[in-house]
Design a protein around this motif. Structure first.
Motif, PDB file in Angstrom:
ATOM      1  N   ALA A 109      22.520   9.059  27.902  1.00 20.28           N
ATOM      2  CA  ALA A 109      23.820   8.091  27.321  1.00 20.28           C
ATOM      3  C   ALA A 109      22.666   6.669  28.062  1.00 20.28           C
ATOM      4  O   ALA A 109      22.749   5.144  27.469  1.00 20.28           O
ATOM      5  N   LYS A 110      22.365   6.373  29.542  1.00 15.28           N
ATOM      6  CA  LYS A 110      22.115   6.158  30.183  1.00 15.28           C
ATOM      7  C   LYS A 110      20.964   5.373  30.014  1.00 15.28           C
ATOM      8  O   LYS A 110      20.726   3.983  29.805  1.00 15.28           O
ATOM      9  N   PHE A 111      19.806   6.609  29.479  1.00 16.82           N
ATOM     10  CA  PHE A 111      19.050   5.523  28.769  1.00 16.82           C
ATOM     11  C   PHE A 111      18.756   5.103  27.553  1.00 16.82           C
ATOM     12  O   PHE A 111      18.173   3.911  27.168  1.00 16.82           O
ATOM     13  N   TYR A 112      19.999   5.225  26.777  1.00 13.91           N
ATOM     14  CA  TYR A 112      19.887   4.264  25.258  1.00 13.91           C
ATOM     15  C   TYR A 112      20.756   3.468  25.858  1.00 13.91           C
ATOM     16  O   TYR A 112      20.476   2.268  24.878  1.00 13.91           O
ATOM     17  N   LYS A 113      21.868   3.221  26.209  1.00 16.24           N
ATOM     18  CA  LYS A 113      22.029   1.816  26.915  1.00 16.24           C
ATOM     19  C   LYS A 113      20.729   0.572  26.960  1.00 16.24           C
ATOM     20  O   LYS A 113      21.357   0.015  26.329  1.00 16.24           O
TER      21      LYS A 113
END
Length: 311
Positions: A109-113
């Motif tokens: 999720a952090k990478f996608y943000k």
């Protein structure tokens, strides 16, 4: 003590309020004054014409068509951007359920943000250059090149993305949505992180599906953020000057091609102000834009107003 407190507060507010009046309020008043004249922009001599400029506005087919284009952007840009941002934010914060430990976002999720937010780092001028390459009307364009490779488009007859009257507005809309989704994803994600996970876990125990969790929990609790996003995106839709003037140069000055099919109020205004020398007439357009934007903001805030939900 109270008098001293008032004097202290007034001292802090005096300079900011004075600067706001000088650099914001006064230019608005000047613009309204010039809109009642036949000012040409270059000279300091002008004649008072009353409301003639405003009467001409509503007989100007180009300006009326530009208003219609702004209305289309006003409908589709906020709706598409907010729906996509809400969907991605929900998946990144509460879409993963495979692991033990309650409600979690999807893996990575952090990478996608960061990935989704990246377009927001780029200015609209840079985006215009990038998407001019994407929308090139030959095989060297990204879209046409891809379609030609897939055999969906003839190499001798590629798609004129920015020269097709029925396609140019949607091409511009795609750029705005691509640019804005990441910012509002981060905004909604920050708001979602303040929602207690216990609420989602209780809904899961009760057998709620993802759709039910989104519409019954997430959306009501994020409504204030959605309301704010809608107002800001509405203001973006009422402008659109940078993209239209940079990506549609077919009309010569300040874009608007093909044949005014991508004109918005701001491009028509700047063309009249700087290119045709009808500065008083352009000021009348600016006043109309201001009034429409204010009305839009008030109507949106009132129409989307709901009772605040505490949690």
């Amino acid at each position: 003590m109270r008098k001293g407190q008032y004097r202290f507060v007034t001292g802090f507010l005096l300079v900011p309020v004075a600067l706001y009046v000088i650099f914001v309020i006064w230019p608005y008043l000047q613009t309204f004054g010039y809109s009642l004249t036949d000012w040409k922009g270059q000279s300091q001599t002008f004649r008072f014409v009353g409301l003639d400029n405003y009467r001409k506005l509503f007989q100007d087919d180009v300006f009326l068509e530009a208003i219609w284009h702004n209305i289309l952007f006003l409908v589709f840009i906020p709706v598409i951007t907010i729906l996509l941002a809400l969907f991605f934010a929900f998946m990144l914060n509460a879409g993963g359920r495979g692991r033990a430990g309650g409600v979690q976002g999807v893996a990575g999720a952090k990478f996608y943000k960061i990935l989704y937010f990246f377009p927001q780092v780029l200015s609209l001028a840079i985006l215009a250059v990038l998407f001019n390459a994407v929308y090139r009307s030959d095989g060297g364009g990204l879209l046409n090149g891809l379609l030609i490779k897939l055999g969906l488009v003839d190499a001798d007859n590629p798609v004129e993305w920015l020269n097709e009257p029925n396609m140019v507005l949607w091409a511009l809309l795609l750029v705005v949505v691509w640019h804005g989704v990441g910012f509002y994803l981060v905004l909604f994600s920050a708001a979602m992180q303040s929602i207690p996970r216990d609420i989602y876990e209780a809904a899961l125990i009760d057998g709620a599906s993802r759709n039910q969790s989104f519409f019954r929990i997430t959306l009501p609790l994020l409504w204030d953020s959605v309301q704010t996003a809608w107002v800001y995106l509405g203001i973006v839709a009422m402008d659109m000057f940078v993209l239209v003037s940079s990506m549609t140069q077919n009309m010569g000055a300040y874009g608007g091609g093909p044949d005014h099919h991508s004109d918005v109020m701001s491009t028509v205004m700047m063309r009249n102000f700087l290119y045709y020398g009808k500065s008083g007439y352009a000021c009348a357009m600016g006043v109309v834009m201001l009034l429409l934007t204010l009305v839009l903001s008030v109507v949106t805030l009132r129409a989307t107003r709901r009772e605040r939900i505490e949690f």
